[in-house]
Design a protein around this motif. Structure first.
Motif, mmCIF file in Angstrom:
data_model
loop_
_atom_site.group_PDB
_atom_site.id
_atom_site.type_symbol
_atom_site.label_atom_id
_atom_site.label_comp_id
_atom_site.label_asym_id
_atom_site.label_seq_id
_atom_site.Cartn_x
_atom_site.Cartn_y
_atom_site.Cartn_z
ATOM 1 N N ASN A 62 0.787 -1.239 0.000
ATOM 2 C CA ASN A 62 0.000 0.000 0.000
ATOM 3 C C ASN A 62 0.818 1.288 0.000
ATOM 4 O O ASN A 62 0.256 2.356 -0.147
ATOM 5 C CB ASN A 62 -0.928 0.016 1.224
ATOM 6 N N GLY A 63 2.118 1.176 0.198
ATOM 7 C CA GLY A 63 2.936 2.382 0.238
ATOM 8 C C GLY A 63 3.316 2.745 1.661
ATOM 9 O O GLY A 63 2.660 2.327 2.624
ATOM 10 N N PHE A 64 4.381 3.537 1.788
ATOM 11 C CA PHE A 64 4.920 3.916 3.100
ATOM 12 C C PHE A 64 4.439 5.311 3.488
ATOM 13 O O PHE A 64 4.288 6.183 2.627
ATOM 14 C CB PHE A 64 6.451 3.946 3.051
ATOM 15 N N SER A 65 4.217 5.492 4.777
ATOM 16 C CA SER A 65 4.036 6.863 5.267
ATOM 17 C C SER A 65 5.425 7.505 5.322
ATOM 18 O O SER A 65 6.439 6.805 5.259
ATOM 19 C CB SER A 65 3.412 6.848 6.660
ATOM 20 N N VAL A 66 5.451 8.826 5.458
ATOM 21 C CA VAL A 66 6.747 9.511 5.518
ATOM 22 C C VAL A 66 7.592 8.932 6.658
ATOM 23 O O VAL A 66 8.784 8.637 6.488
ATOM 24 C CB VAL A 66 6.543 11.037 5.711
ATOM 25 N N GLU A 67 6.947 8.727 7.819
ATOM 26 C CA GLU A 67 7.700 8.246 8.987
ATOM 27 C C GLU A 67 8.257 6.846 8.731
ATOM 28 O O GLU A 67 9.414 6.566 9.019
ATOM 29 C CB GLU A 67 6.802 8.216 10.239
ATOM 30 N N ARG A 68 7.372 5.983 8.214
ATOM 31 C CA ARG A 68 7.805 4.607 7.959
ATOM 32 C C ARG A 68 8.947 4.584 6.933
ATOM 33 O O ARG A 68 9.919 3.851 7.081
ATOM 34 C CB ARG A 68 6.625 3.769 7.430
ATOM 35 N N ALA A 69 8.813 5.386 5.901
ATOM 36 C CA ALA A 69 9.833 5.399 4.859
ATOM 37 C C ALA A 69 11.176 5.833 5.447
ATOM 38 O O ALA A 69 12.209 5.203 5.189
ATOM 39 C CB ALA A 69 9.419 6.329 3.729
ATOM 40 N N ARG A 70 11.145 6.881 6.265
ATOM 41 C CA ARG A 70 12.396 7.364 6.870
ATOM 42 C C ARG A 70 13.000 6.293 7.761
ATOM 43 O O ARG A 70 14.209 6.052 7.740
ATOM 44 C CB ARG A 70 12.120 8.626 7.687
ATOM 45 N N GLU A 71 12.108 5.658 8.543
ATOM 46 C CA GLU A 71 12.551 4.592 9.445
ATOM 47 C C GLU A 71 13.345 3.527 8.680
ATOM 48 O O GLU A 71 14.412 3.103 9.095
ATOM 49 C CB GLU A 71 11.290 3.926 10.018
ATOM 50 N N VAL A 72 12.775 3.113 7.562
ATOM 51 C CA VAL A 72 13.403 2.043 6.792
ATOM 52 C C VAL A 72 14.686 2.530 6.126
ATOM 53 O O VAL A 72 15.711 1.843 6.132
ATOM 54 C CB VAL A 72 12.422 1.488 5.729
ATOM 55 N N LEU A 73 14.623 3.747 5.595
ATOM 56 C CA LEU A 73 15.803 4.276 4.916
ATOM 57 C C LEU A 73 16.952 4.497 5.898
ATOM 58 O O LEU A 73 18.122 4.376 5.541
ATOM 59 C CB LEU A 73 15.451 5.592 4.199
ATOM 60 N N THR A 83 5.285 15.160 -3.677
ATOM 61 C CA THR A 83 5.332 15.377 -2.228
ATOM 62 C C THR A 83 6.536 14.653 -1.634
ATOM 63 O O THR A 83 7.152 13.808 -2.280
ATOM 64 C CB THR A 83 4.069 14.838 -1.548
ATOM 65 N N GLU A 84 6.811 14.981 -0.389
ATOM 66 C CA GLU A 84 7.908 14.323 0.308
ATOM 67 C C GLU A 84 7.639 12.821 0.413
ATOM 68 O O GLU A 84 8.525 11.989 0.203
ATOM 69 C CB GLU A 84 8.050 14.942 1.710
ATOM 70 N N ALA A 85 6.390 12.472 0.701
ATOM 71 C CA ALA A 85 6.044 11.056 0.835
ATOM 72 C C ALA A 85 6.290 10.323 -0.479
ATOM 73 O O ALA A 85 6.831 9.215 -0.489
ATOM 74 C CB ALA A 85 4.583 10.911 1.249
ATOM 75 N N SER A 86 5.900 10.935 -1.595
ATOM 76 C CA SER A 86 6.072 10.215 -2.859
ATOM 77 C C SER A 86 7.555 10.135 -3.229
ATOM 78 O O SER A 86 7.999 9.151 -3.807
ATOM 79 C CB SER A 86 5.256 10.871 -3.975
ATOM 80 N N ARG A 87 8.317 11.170 -2.849
ATOM 81 C CA ARG A 87 9.750 11.121 -3.139
ATOM 82 C C ARG A 87 10.398 9.957 -2.381
ATOM 83 O O ARG A 87 11.161 9.172 -2.948
ATOM 84 C CB ARG A 87 10.408 12.439 -2.722
ATOM 85 N N LEU A 88 10.033 9.808 -1.101
ATOM 86 C CA LEU A 88 10.614 8.731 -0.294
ATOM 87 C C LEU A 88 10.131 7.365 -0.779
ATOM 88 O O LEU A 88 10.888 6.406 -0.847
ATOM 89 C CB LEU A 88 10.257 8.926 1.181
ATOM 90 N N ASN A 89 8.845 7.306 -1.112
ATOM 91 C CA ASN A 89 8.303 6.045 -1.618
ATOM 92 C C ASN A 89 9.019 5.635 -2.902
ATOM 93 O O ASN A 89 9.350 4.465 -3.089
ATOM 94 C CB ASN A 89 6.802 6.172 -1.882
ATOM 95 N N ALA A 90 9.238 6.625 -3.787
ATOM 96 C CA ALA A 90 9.901 6.317 -5.055
ATOM 97 C C ALA A 90 11.318 5.819 -4.799
ATOM 98 O O ALA A 90 11.784 4.872 -5.440
ATOM 99 C CB ALA A 90 9.918 7.552 -5.950
#
Lengths: 470, 407
Positions: free
Chosen positions: A32-43, A73-80
């Motif tokens: 379903n995709g990452f939230s900004v927080e989740r994406a940062r956590e993983v990165l 958006t920031e979220a889509s940048r991190l998701n990408a």
């Protein structure tokens, strides 16, 4: 063991469950995709990123993740960022679908997995001096089956999986496929325009002459195409949009190809003039003195052979009758009607029992066909002569047969031993391909595709088959 | 005048690609990772555009689901092609991310899916005729079956997976289990869990796996535990007390209570076994029999596949379904290769009347055929299907390329 106990397997499974990895589950994010927080956590965590890659090597990223990766958006940048890492990792660990490469004596055959089970008769084939290619007629951008003797010719790499997959030879193969298998339009006022397809095939053969080894094929297709070309100029005057572009794209090369292959033919002078005009003028004017001819209407065929039989008087009693599906592989292209690819037979009682066979002619009728008859194990050949839109013939039988098998063939095409089901499937497959092409170019609205740049753009003969007004 | 050079007429419309521009787009060129990402981004935009399109066919609009599916397949296909080229020699072909190419393939794919959804995947629609594939050589998931010709002819490289499969499969299973349990909890019959068993499954998942969401009742149950290390006897104890309480409530009218002497441990064990066996069956269907890299994670697909194996249908015979069920129960937990434990499977399958006298080889061959009949129904499957079959045969298993066959 009683119900009271868990088996050793169950216990082992429980133990496995009891020792989960220490990192968080990521499947929901993958789908379903990452939230900004989740994406940062993983990165930020090599361990978590590693876990993500491990999982994503086993399960495809979901549409939700892909959609979340698009945008600014920031979220889509991190998701990408995560998505592209995942896609790379999947490509790295991919189990690549290897084609079947066989080598027998000097002959190498490479069959892409997708086409492994393909019926080659249904593929778009072209024979070159140094090998053969078979494309899926609906997927010209995908690698074809190739076969060649000795060392790999240069075109093997040109059509391979690392190419853009739009090889002009594929279009030539598709044109040949249409010429062989197009069942006709089924509309008697607008029969399939074979001369127009010949013209386009001639141009393609001319353009691919270096692969084909000579201009022989071009000469073959373009013979008698002069008039077709001149008529086409007038015919396209009222065409607009992409259809007109397709037609215009054909005219100049067609004139050149025609002049090069048939310089001494009757229409050559007129075509030389046309070529000259195409080179110098911005617009095409109607050519005078050329009748805007189309292929002659073929005589209206009766709806079915059954009707035809009823119409013919037969005072004697019909003992048995039946329909047999005709194998398109056994008869010339469009020699039988698209809507009636069956032969009707009946056995009529009398002093000498007689077998009648009827076939409805197609848009390119031939002089005659043959019915190969096996009556109680005795083989005989019945010539079917064409009168108007029907092929028919009668055969005297010695006695009323217990078993009767009728198969329609043309002497030049020969017999096929496939079952009736296989024949029907084959006909259905052809229809499906013909329909698909029409649907994706005409029926599916929205998302207009500039098809003029695609190698599987419609042939003009298809355009006029789809739209009788053209 | 050269025969190979197409001569374009003088009517090139505005905005149309010239032959030269097209040839340039089709030429493989070296690319940096940034440039590759740019193309991947282009593909994402095209994906979004297709999903949001109002594409229609003769009979009206396509469903949203169909549009999404077709767009995704198209996207996956071109991502794979771009990636493969890039990994092979660091080049990209921008043509593979061109909107014309993408939309064209999308239209073809949505049309195919539409036909197949009403045919090949019609297993869920009861009473429908057995579907006939549109064409025997155009598989359902054509867009996902990129063909990579790897051989010495092209000098392409074949790469073995970098991590061993088994290492990756265990975490994958752990990711899937919470979803599997919640899917099973919403089903009834042979492939579903009763309310009590579903509760057991949630508790199990929570305690052993630290995952999944608990219902209010589950939390109350957990609170009653005095020692979670023996949670199964704790559940038995709690269920027992619950039953006693229920009984007391309903005995106000003087009825004699049935004897409820002690907690019924076997009920809990039996339930646990059932949860574990069904879960293993799911892992077998969703991982073992799925194509490489395409484990089943979507609940809708899970339901479809469970229907296929547990409800009668025309794609699998009853015996094939039974064999798949028995094989799933006997998924080998030890080595965790997600393979069927052959001995256990054979003895378990012999309990079926139809197979009582079958030899081991016959049983395994029958199972193999059942797997081959099932596998094409998993989304993303290729032709011929690839999965981890019980016989580990070379037709089904992913394999390194054959350079050539000398014979």
């Amino acid at each position: 063991m009683t119900d009271n106990e868990l088996t050793s397997q169950d216990v082992a499974f429980l133990e496995l469950l009891a020792s989960p990895p220490t990192v968080d589950l990521v499947l929901d994010d993958i789908l379903n995709g990452f939230s900004v927080e989740r994406a940062r956590e993983v990165l930020d965590s090599p361990e978590k990123l590693n876990h993500l890659l491990t999982i994503v090597a086993q399960v495809a990223p979901g549409l939700g993740w892909k959609l979340a990766s698009s945008g600014t958006t920031e979220a889509s940048r991190l998701n990408a960022q995560l998505l592209f890492a995942a896609l790379q990792h999947r490509a790295e660990t991919a189990d690549i679908d290897t084609p079947l490469v066989t080598q027998l004596d000097e002959l190498t055959t490479i069959v892409p997995g997708r086409l492994a089970a393909a019926d080659r008769a249904l593929l778009a084939h072209v024979a070159l001096p140094d090998g053969d290619l078979w494309w899926d007629p609906l997927n010209l951008d995908e690698p074809p089956i190739v076969a060649y003797q000795g060392d790999a010719p240069r075109w093997v790499a040109e059509v391979g999986p690392q190419s853009a997959g739009q090889h002009p030879l594929g279009r030539y193969a598709l044109g040949r496929w249409l010429f062989r298998w197009h069942p006709g339009t089924g509309q008697h006022h607008n029969p399939f325009d074979e001369p127009l397809l010949r013209l386009e095939l001639g141009v393609l053969a001319w353009q691919n002459a270096s692969h084909l080894g000579s201009t022989e094929a071009a000469t073959h297709w373009l013979r008698d195409s002069g008039t077709t070309l001149l008529q086409l100029v007038n015919r396209v005057q009222h065409w607009t949009g992409w259809r007109r572009e397709l037609a215009d794209d054909l005219l100049a090369p067609a004139a050149d190809a025609y002049l090069a292959t048939q310089p001494d033919s009757g229409p050559a002078a007129a075509i030389r003039e046309l070529a000259d005009r195409l080179r110098h003028a911005d617009t095409l004017v109607q050519l005078s003195g050329i009748d805007q001819l189309r292929p002659a209407d073929f005589s209206a065929a009766p709806e079915s052979a059954e009707l035809a039989l009823v119409a013919g008087e037969s005072s004697n009693q019909v003992i048995a009758q039946g329909l047999v599906t005709i194998d398109p592989r056994c008869v010339p292209p469009r020699s039988i009607a698209r809507r009636q690819m069956q032969a009707m037979w009946e056995v009529v009682d009398g002093p000498n029992p007689e077998l009648h066979v009827l076939v409805v002619a197609g848009e390119t009728p031939v002089e005659g066909l043959q019915a190969q008859v096996v009556a109680d194990g005795v083989e005989s050949v019945l010539e079917l002569r064409r009168t108007g839109s029907l092929y028919s013939g009668n055969l005297q039988l010695e006695q009323l047969p217990d078993r009767l098998d009728v198969q329609i063939v043309h002497p030049e095409h020969g017999r096929d031993s496939r079952s009736a089901n296989r024949r029907e499937d084959f006909i259905a497959d052809i229809e499906s391909i013909i329909e698909t092409r029409q649907e994706i170019y005409l029926d599916l609205t929205d998302l207009s595709v500039d098809c003029t740049v695609l190698v599987d753009r419609p042939f003009l003969a298809e355009l006029v088959a789809w739209d009788a007004e053209l | 005048m050269t025969p190979d050079k197409g001569v374009r007429g003088s009517f090139v419309g505005n905005g149309r690609l010239s032959d030269e521009a097209k040839a340039e787009l089709q030429r493989p060129r070296p690319a940096t990772e940034k440039e590759l990402e740019e193309l991947l981004r282009q593909l994402l935009d095209l994906l979004v555009e297709c999903v949001g399109s109002t594409i229609a066919d003769r009979s009206g609009r396509y469903t949203e689901q169909l549009k999404r599916e077709a767009a995704e397949k198209t996207y996956d296909y071109y991502v794979f092609r771009l990636m493969t080229n890039w990994r092979a020699d660091g080049t990209v072909i921008p043509w593979l991310a061109h909107r014309n190419v993408f939309f064209h393939k999308f239209k073809r794919t949505i049309r195919d899916l539409n036909r197949h959804n009403t045919t090949l995947r019609g297993v869920r629609k009861h009473g429908q005729e057995e579907p006939k594939p549109v064409s025997r050589f155009i598989p359902m998931d054509a867009a996902e079956a990129p063909d990579i010709i790897v051989s010495r002819v092209h000098g392409d490289r074949w790469r073995a997976p970098e991590s061993t499969e088994a290492q990756a499969l265990t975490p994958m299973a752990l990711e899937l289990i919470p979803r599997i349990i919640s899917v099973l909890g919403t089903r009834t019959g042979d492939s579903g869990l009763s309310e009590k068993h579903a509760q057991l499954a949630r508790i199990l998942m929570h305690l052993e796996l630290g995952a999944g969401s608990l219902a209010e009742d589950d939390v109350r149950l957990l609170w009653s535990f005095t020692d979670i290390r023996v949670w199964r006897s704790q559940v038995a104890q709690a269920w027992h007390e619950q039953a006693l309480a229920d009984q007391q409530q309903s005995t106000g009218n003087g009825k004699r209570p049935r004897a409820l002497t002690k907690p019924n441990q076997s009920e809990v064990n039996e339930g646990t076994r059932r949860v574990l066996q069904l879960t293993k069956t799911c892992l077998y269907l969703f991982i073992t029999l799925a194509p490489p890299q395409r484990a089943v994670a979507r609940p809708e697909t899970m339901h479809q596949l469970l229907d296929l194996v547990f409800h009668s249908n025309k794609s699998l015979t009853t015996q094939q379904r039974k064999l798949l069920q028995h094989a799933g129960k006997n998924l080998q937990p030890g080595a965790w290769q997600f393979r069927v434990h052959k001995d256990e499977f054979v003895s378990s399958a012999r309990t079926l009347a139809a197979f009582r006298t079958s030899t081991e080889d016959e049983l395994l061959e029958d199972l193999h055929q059942a797997e081959a009949a099932f596998a094409p129904h998993v989304p993303g499957q290729r032709t011929p299907p690839r999965f981890r079959c019980v016989l580990e045969c070379s037709d089904h298993l992913p394999q390194p390329p054959k350079g050539h066959i000398d014979d």
